[in-house]
Design an enzyme around this catalytic site. Structure first.
Site, PDB file in Angstrom:
ATOM      1  N   GLU A   1     -60.571   3.541  30.718  1.00  0.00           N
ATOM      2  CA  GLU A   1     -60.114   4.167  29.461  1.00  0.00           C
ATOM      3  C   GLU A   1     -60.073   3.136  28.337  1.00  0.00           C
ATOM      4  O   GLU A   1     -60.389   3.437  27.191  1.00  0.00           O
ATOM      5  CB  GLU A   1     -58.755   4.818  29.672  1.00  0.00           C
ATOM      6  CG  GLU A   1     -58.862   6.049  30.573  1.00  0.00           C
ATOM      7  CD  GLU A   1     -57.508   6.640  30.903  1.00  0.00           C
ATOM      8  OE1 GLU A   1     -56.695   5.942  31.544  1.00  0.00           O
ATOM      9  OE2 GLU A   1     -57.249   7.782  30.511  1.00  0.00           O
TER      10      GLU A   1
ATOM     11  N   GLU B   1     -57.531   8.467  39.116  1.00  0.00           N
ATOM     12  CA  GLU B   1     -56.132   8.887  39.029  1.00  0.00           C
ATOM     13  C   GLU B   1     -55.827  10.105  39.904  1.00  0.00           C
ATOM     14  O   GLU B   1     -54.728  10.252  40.421  1.00  0.00           O
ATOM     15  CB  GLU B   1     -55.752   9.200  37.577  1.00  0.00           C
ATOM     16  CG  GLU B   1     -55.642   7.972  36.681  1.00  0.00           C
ATOM     17  CD  GLU B   1     -56.966   7.570  36.039  1.00  0.00           C
ATOM     18  OE1 GLU B   1     -58.036   7.979  36.553  1.00  0.00           O
ATOM     19  OE2 GLU B   1     -56.939   6.858  35.031  1.00  0.00           O
TER      20      GLU B   1
HETATM   21  N1  T1G Z   1     -51.630  -1.505  39.865  1.00  0.00           N
HETATM   22  C1  T1G Z   1     -50.872  -2.388  40.554  1.00  0.00           C
HETATM   23  N2  T1G Z   1     -51.316  -3.104  41.622  1.00  0.00           N
HETATM   24  C2  T1G Z   1     -52.600  -2.910  41.992  1.00  0.00           C
HETATM   25  C3  T1G Z   1     -53.457  -2.005  41.317  1.00  0.00           C
HETATM   26  C4  T1G Z   1     -52.920  -1.286  40.212  1.00  0.00           C
HETATM   27  N3  T1G Z   1     -53.662  -0.449  39.494  1.00  0.00           N
HETATM   28  N4  T1G Z   1     -54.669  -2.041  41.951  1.00  0.00           N
HETATM   29  C5  T1G Z   1     -54.562  -2.918  42.946  1.00  0.00           C
HETATM   30  N5  T1G Z   1     -53.329  -3.441  42.987  1.00  0.00           N
HETATM   31  C6  T1G Z   1     -52.847  -4.466  43.909  1.00  0.00           C
HETATM   32  C7  T1G Z   1     -52.906  -4.022  45.358  1.00  0.00           C
HETATM   33  O1  T1G Z   1     -51.734  -3.316  45.715  1.00  0.00           O
HETATM   34  C8  T1G Z   1     -53.027  -5.355  46.073  1.00  0.00           C
HETATM   35  O2  T1G Z   1     -51.740  -5.930  46.085  1.00  0.00           O
HETATM   36  C9  T1G Z   1     -53.883  -6.188  45.122  1.00  0.00           C
HETATM   37  O3  T1G Z   1     -53.732  -5.577  43.826  1.00  0.00           O
HETATM   38  C10 T1G Z   1     -55.341  -6.193  45.499  1.00  0.00           C
HETATM   39  O4  T1G Z   1     -55.732  -4.830  45.629  1.00  0.00           O
HETATM   40  C11 T1G Z   1     -53.150   5.329  32.561  1.00  0.00           C
HETATM   41  C12 T1G Z   1     -52.477   6.308  34.992  1.00  0.00           C
HETATM   42  C13 T1G Z   1     -59.155  -2.431  41.774  1.00  0.00           C
HETATM   43  C14 T1G Z   1     -60.881  -1.636  43.410  1.00  0.00           C
HETATM   44  O5  T1G Z   1     -56.333   3.783  41.172  1.00  0.00           O
HETATM   45  O6  T1G Z   1     -58.876   0.706  43.640  1.00  0.00           O
HETATM   46  O7  T1G Z   1     -54.766   3.664  35.443  1.00  0.00           O
HETATM   47  O8  T1G Z   1     -51.353  -6.163  48.565  1.00  0.00           O
HETATM   48  O9  T1G Z   1     -56.555  -5.033  47.998  1.00  0.00           O
HETATM   49  O10 T1G Z   1     -59.982  -4.547  47.515  1.00  0.00           O
HETATM   50  O11 T1G Z   1     -54.934   6.703  33.157  1.00  0.00           O
HETATM   51  O12 T1G Z   1     -57.308  -2.357  44.043  1.00  0.00           O
HETATM   52  O13 T1G Z   1     -52.383  -8.044  47.276  1.00  0.00           O
HETATM   53  O14 T1G Z   1     -49.971  -7.433  46.901  1.00  0.00           O
HETATM   54  O15 T1G Z   1     -57.141  -3.014  46.584  1.00  0.00           O
HETATM   55  O16 T1G Z   1     -60.343  -6.093  45.499  1.00  0.00           O
HETATM   56  C15 T1G Z   1     -55.736   3.841  38.477  1.00  0.00           C
HETATM   57  C16 T1G Z   1     -56.476   1.080  42.215  1.00  0.00           C
HETATM   58  C17 T1G Z   1     -54.325   3.412  38.227  1.00  0.00           C
HETATM   59  C18 T1G Z   1     -57.357   1.647  41.108  1.00  0.00           C
HETATM   60  C19 T1G Z   1     -59.638  -3.747  43.809  1.00  0.00           C
HETATM   61  N6  T1G Z   1     -56.448   2.772  39.156  1.00  0.00           N
HETATM   62  N7  T1G Z   1     -56.978  -0.180  42.721  1.00  0.00           N
HETATM   63  O17 T1G Z   1     -59.854  -3.655  45.208  1.00  0.00           O
HETATM   64  O18 T1G Z   1     -58.106  -5.305  46.038  1.00  0.00           O
HETATM   65  S1  T1G Z   1     -53.429   4.664  37.365  1.00  0.00           S
HETATM   66  C20 T1G Z   1     -56.669   2.829  40.490  1.00  0.00           C
HETATM   67  C21 T1G Z   1     -58.131  -0.231  43.451  1.00  0.00           C
HETATM   68  C22 T1G Z   1     -54.090   4.596  35.788  1.00  0.00           C
HETATM   69  C23 T1G Z   1     -54.272   5.537  33.522  1.00  0.00           C
HETATM   70  C24 T1G Z   1     -53.845   5.766  34.923  1.00  0.00           C
HETATM   71  C25 T1G Z   1     -58.468  -1.577  44.011  1.00  0.00           C
HETATM   72  C26 T1G Z   1     -59.540  -2.341  43.226  1.00  0.00           C
HETATM   73  P1  T1G Z   1     -51.331  -6.962  47.290  1.00  0.00           P
HETATM   74  P2  T1G Z   1     -56.881  -4.473  46.668  1.00  0.00           P
HETATM   75  P3  T1G Z   1     -59.644  -4.951  46.125  1.00  0.00           P
END
Ligand code: T1G
Length: 693
Positions: free
Chosen positions: A107, A127
């Site tokens: 976004e 999301e």
């Molecule tokens: N927020 C907080 N922590 C996050 C995070 C996030 N968005 N994404 C990953 N982490 C943490 C995860 O818990 C782990 O922590 C570490 O980062 C590594 O993650 C307003 C409302 C980006 C593809 O759904 O898909 O945006 O265990 O092991 O394999 O519209 O993380 O190390 O302490 O998964 O390299 C939408 C979620 C959010 C993407 C990377 N975004 N993340 O994969 O690492 S809502 C998502 C992923 C939003 C807006 C809306 C994957 C990754 P720890 P990982 P990875």
């Protein structure tokens, strides 16, 4: 600029490069949003700056909003405001998308006037998988940029697209394999002096009927998903109302979704899965052993599926059988399994050839000598496994990790047989091994920490969700499943029929109920296990003794007809159950679905509490991950332990007491931990303080 600032600011040739630095995934938490807004204001104000690039450090552009912030009071500036601020800038802003740009990360890029992606970039709005919808303008900008129908698919299904597809969609303006920031800077400079191309002002939504058809298809695909419904509503607004009103509608839907239990459960599951990969109690600095080559012993259904996991991850694997004919059959089964994926269009012939080339078939255990990890997947019989490990102990190279795929058997006994127990552990795959993501990594009493770390790291590499569990009968998942099975038997004798049990559990959210699941696994499998441990199950035993093996021979708890897979209630089964009830002196009664669900699920939760008490699992979230990824627990209900907290442990304990009183089965009494938490008015979540070491 302090070194630890979450956004670094540097100007070169009139271009201000704003680089997000917030490891591990450049999540757009409050500090990043504040720094970004400040840097944008600064770039806009500085006369020397003619154009702006937003870049990111590391391999991820941004994983989106900081999910840990949800459920807490929002902290300004909110992401929509930061992005809105970009819209107002007079200077061109270009996103340099170096890696995953997901959720709010995409976004943010959509708020820029152009987007340049690296070839490895993945762009998506996932999301919906968190029970939300894009809440920072994605539902209004993406349709205007690439068309409402393709935008809806990306948001409703939540899957990312790669750079090439993004270019074809018009989601990015170019794909740059060279210096990405330089390319983005050059592109930004080329926009100087021109009217900014704001996505909010674009109008190529595409034909309304195409969108409405896509909306109907998405509603059919995921009928009861409030996030999908909200996304459709928001994208429809792009046709029917001005951008600002569409944003307001999106915001309203977001606020509703973020507060509901469904989203809380999905966000909990997201973190529980990642927490499980951090092994509790591992000595600091423990490093996994290098794994360049694997070997799998046993080319049956499980062994072949396990070998496929390695090949799919690009890791060479030797598949070992006892004779050439068995090996031939095993390799043919693997080849055919890939063939089904090709037929479904999810794999190409070239990919099959590439993966098959990584699987080397060999006869005899000696072929395991050069493997860094060996996974045994022979018949579930202790003496045979001990014999294999006794030989492997001598054959496998020093430092090789030796894993058994046993579902139930004592890993410590198998480890002892190997003569090198520090290298031995369990890696319990779930059938079909090449599909099911759960991997129970069973820590033996003498398993070395680095061997354990190796198994978990390999599990992640082969796209599994590893959960470390301890040695006990059935480890975590199957032990809880057994508790459910005992109660299912009682319910059948007391008055329920297989279709009653299964419908109640499917209405709860499972795709399959206990009876249909047993029919799929084969009633002979359960019968053999019960016989081995001296347990009885009157109904299941009677079905087996009547020659009803389940789907494999067309008759089990249900009738399947010839080669059928659809369970049909069978009057013969009803008669058999009624006979057994009479033999047990039970007067059958109608049992309400609510009672069925409580009696099937609360004993599982109780067993989960014992599993925590005994240290077989380190965290309640680990138990939930086992059930989410191994047994089809509905993700939007978070897992059995999360669900218990939603119900309230006081009620769970009280119902278990009632079940124990009625059945005189003392194992149904609340476990000590459950009783203690209930009395303290706490939930299992209060135990999750176990930090990763
Ligand atoms: N927020 C907080 N922590 C996050 C995070 C996030 N968005 N994404 C990953 N982490 C943490 C995860 O818990 C782990 O922590 C570490 O980062 C590594 O993650 C307003 C409302 C980006 C593809 O759904 O898909 O945006 O265990 O092991 O394999 O519209 O993380 O190390 O302490 O998964 O390299 C939408 C979620 C959010 C993407 C990377 N975004 N993340 O994969 O690492 S809502 C998502 C992923 C939003 C807006 C809306 C994957 C990754 P720890 P990982 P990875």
């Amino acid at each position: 600029m302090p070194a630890d600032a979450p956004v670094h600011y540097a100007v070169a040739n009139g271009v201000a490069v704003l680089r997000i630095v917030n490891p591990p995934v450049n999540a757009l938490g409050a500090a990043v949003r504040t720094a970004l807004a400040e840097a944008l204001r600064r770039a806009e104000a500085e006369a020397a700056v003619t154009a702006i690039v937003i870049a990111a450090e590391g391999r991820t552009f941004s994983g989106g909003a900081d999910i840990t912030e949800f459920g807490k009071p929002p902290v300004a500036p909110l992401l929509p405001e930061v992005i809105e601020g970009m819209d107002g800038l007079r200077k061109p802003v270009v996103a340099a998308i170096n890696g995953a740009a997901l959720g709010g990360g995409l976004e943010l890029a959509l708020g820029c006037h152009a987007r340049i992606a690296a070839p490895a970039a993945r762009l998506g709005l996932p999301e919906v998988k968190l029970g939300l919808l894009p809440g920072a303008g994605g539902t209004q900008r993406l349709p205007r940029l690439i068309g409402a129908a393709p935008a809806l698919k990306i948001m409703a299904e939540g899957n990312p697209v790669g750079a090439a597809e993004a270019l074809a969609l018009g989601l990015v303006d170019a794909v740059e394999s060279g210096d990405l920031v330089a390319a983005a800077s050059a592109h930004a400079k080329s926009l100087v002096g021109k009217a900014p191309r704001r996505t909010r002002d674009l109008t190529n939504l595409g034909p309304r009927e195409a969108f409405e058809a896509a909306a109907a298809a998405q509603t059919k695909r995921d009928p009861d998903n409030p996030s999908v419904a909200a996304i459709i509503l928001a994208v429809r607004a792009a046709f029917d109302m001005p951008f600002a009103e569409g944003l307001a509608l999106e915001r309203g839907e977001f606020v509703k979704l973020v507060q509901n239990d469904r989203s809380k459960a999905l966000r909990y599951a997201f973190f529980a899965e990642r927490e499980a990969a951090h092994i509790a109690g591992l000595p600091a600095g423990t490093a996994a052993r290098p794994v360049a080559r694997a070997a799998v012993i046993g080319g049956g259904t499980m062994g072949g599926g396990i070998a496929m996991c390695f090949a799919n991850a690009g890791i060479p694997v030797t598949l070992i059988e006892t004779d050439a004919a068995a090996l031939e059959r095993g390799l043919a089964r693997v080849n055919d399994t890939y063939g089904f994926s090709i037929k479904r269009g999810s794999l190409t012939e070239a990919a099959r050839a590439q993966r098959m080339a990584l699987i080397t078939g060999k006869v005899g255990l000696a072929a395991a000598a050069d493997a860094d990890i060996v996974i045994e997947a022979v018949f579930e019989e202790m003496d045979l496994k001990k014999q294999v490990f006794a030989e492997l102990g001598k054959i496998a190279k020093p430092g090789a990790v030796l894993a058994t795929n046993t579902s139930y058997l004592d890993v410590d006994a198998i480890a002892a047989a190997s003569g090198r127990p520090a290298d031995v552990l369990g890696m319990h795959f779930f059938s079909p091994a090449n599909v099911m993501r759960l991997l129970e990594v069973v820590r033996g009493a003498k398993t070395a920490p680095d061997a354990l770390a190796t198994a978990v790291q390999v599990g992640v590499k082969i796209a599994k969700v590893p959960v470390v569990v301890g040695v006990c009968y059935g480890f975590c998942g199957n032990r809880m499943l057994a508790a459910r099975g005992v109660e299912a038997e009682r319910l059948l004798i007391e008055g329920a029929l297989p279709q009653d049990l299964d419908q109640a559990i499917m209405d709860f959210g499972f795709r399959m109920g206990p009876c249909a699941m047993n029919d799929l696994a084969g009633l002979d499998v359960g019968w053999r296990i019960r016989r081995a441990i001296g347990k009885r199950a009157p109904v299941a035993d009677a079905l087996h003794d009547a020659g009803r093996m389940g789907q494999k021979n067309g008759r089990g708890y249900y009738n399947y007809g010839e080669g059928g897979r659809t369970p049909q209630p069978d009057p013969e089964v009803t008669a058999l159950i009624e006979r057994i009830a009479r033999e047990h002196g039970v007067t059958r009664r109608k049992i309400a679905p609510e009672e069925i669900v409580e009696r099937l699920i609360y004993p599982m939760i109780n067993e989960g509490a014992r599993i925590l008490e005994e240290g077989v699992a380190a965290r309640p979230g680990d138990i939930d991950v086992v059930w989410l990824y191994g047994y089809g627990w509905p993700a939007w209900r978070g897992g059995p332990m999360f669900h218990a907290d939603q119900v309230g442990l006081g009620r769970v304990a009280a119902r278990l007491e009632a079940f124990a009183d009625k059945s005189a089965d003392e194992t149904l009494r609340p476990a000590k931990l459950l009783r203690q938490l209930a009395d303290q008015k706490r939930g299992f979540a209060s135990l999750a303080g176990e930090r990763r070491k």
